[in-house]
Design an enzyme around this catalytic site. Sequence first.
Site, PDB file in Angstrom:
ATOM      1  N   THR A   1       0.815  -1.226   0.000  1.00  0.00           N
ATOM      2  CA  THR A   1       0.000   0.000   0.000  1.00  0.00           C
ATOM      3  C   THR A   1       0.846   1.273   0.000  1.00  0.00           C
ATOM      4  O   THR A   1       0.301   2.370   0.029  1.00  0.00           O
ATOM      5  CB  THR A   1      -0.934   0.021   1.227  1.00  0.00           C
ATOM      6  OG1 THR A   1      -0.130  -0.034   2.409  1.00  0.00           O
ATOM      7  CG2 THR A   1      -1.903  -1.150   1.197  1.00  0.00           C
TER       8      THR A   1
ATOM      9  N   LYS B   1      12.380 -12.432   0.423  1.00  0.00           N
ATOM     10  CA  LYS B   1      12.832 -12.177   1.796  1.00  0.00           C
ATOM     11  C   LYS B   1      11.713 -11.697   2.712  1.00  0.00           C
ATOM     12  O   LYS B   1      10.796 -10.995   2.295  1.00  0.00           O
ATOM     13  CB  LYS B   1      13.952 -11.125   1.795  1.00  0.00           C
ATOM     14  CG  LYS B   1      15.250 -11.665   1.241  1.00  0.00           C
ATOM     15  CD  LYS B   1      16.461 -10.857   1.661  1.00  0.00           C
ATOM     16  CE  LYS B   1      16.545  -9.503   1.024  1.00  0.00           C
ATOM     17  NZ  LYS B   1      17.853  -8.877   1.240  1.00  0.00           N
TER      18      LYS B   1
END
Length: 351
Positions: free
Chosen positions: A110, A123
């Site tokens: 977002t 990751k």
Amino acid sequence: DPQQIELATASKRKLRRFIVIDEVVDKLYGSKVREYFEENNVQHKILALPTTEETKSMDLVLNILHEVQNFSLDRRTEPIIAIGGGVCLDIVGLAASLYRRRTPYIRVPTTLLSYVDASVGAKNGVNFLQCKNKLGGYTPPVASFLDRSFLQSIPRRHISNGLGEILKMALMKHKGLFDLLKKHGKYLLDTKFQSCNGFAHHGDAALQTTRIAIETMLEELAPNLWEDDLDRLVDFGHLISPELEMRVLPSLMHGEAVNIDMAFMTYVAHARGLLDAQEKEQILQCMRGLELPVWHSGCSWALIQRALRERLKHSGGQPRMPLPTGLGVADIFNDTSEETLERAYELWVKD
């Protein structure tokens, strides 16, 4: 997969979803998310949490896992959904990787930074003992859903913060992206990366910029997803910034700390004769145009030395220093002398 869709719709069991959402994002978009699941008759649990660098810890991961356990989530068919910035996506990714050894999860970034950076790659992690992402793993999401309309509601500084990671890819790999940022940087900040009608002279700068940034990031990450090769151009801006960012929390955001690191490394490249004075100045002007900091008083010579020593520990005893060798081209160097680094630092401070 049509078969999976058929199985999901034919099943008598009600669809269920567990969603972790950043608490700020929840205030802005939580009602729309709830409405979506209700309209689609999906049983859901929405967990709104404060996901910041200060709260990015195993405690928050365990909090999520307690709620996941209470929800009785089926790890084969019910992916956890993370909606938020990079910190939220990192925390949820780690929680998902731990629950029953590996539970699928979906990233919904977002912020601009998470859109072009945290959405890509495998990751995840949390901070530990005042060290950035000291605990973590490599568990890619089953999907990342990218929607630039989220960026309308984030502050201008957060747009600038994300531009730091985009500039990283431009300087390392793509002169065309660098030119886009130089030409349209202010416009992208003003419009918050929305595709606006009536601005034809800008083309669709937002779409072009984000697409190129993500594609160049994927080019670097996909062949080396588990970081078996430690020579990584995407580490540009990440040699000193982890130490600086954690040291001065919360005064610098991640992309800002990365840009300060990149500014110093631009001086290092200049001191080595890899960049001429004009190229160095073009890079610094672009950074300022993107409203990114090119200096921080916390970035002392002692901190730089400490950060580079830490780098050696985790990169096989070599600095593996990515440096620009022109605009949009770069290489990895292991032979930058202490004298060159100090000369670059002195010039950086003076400027």
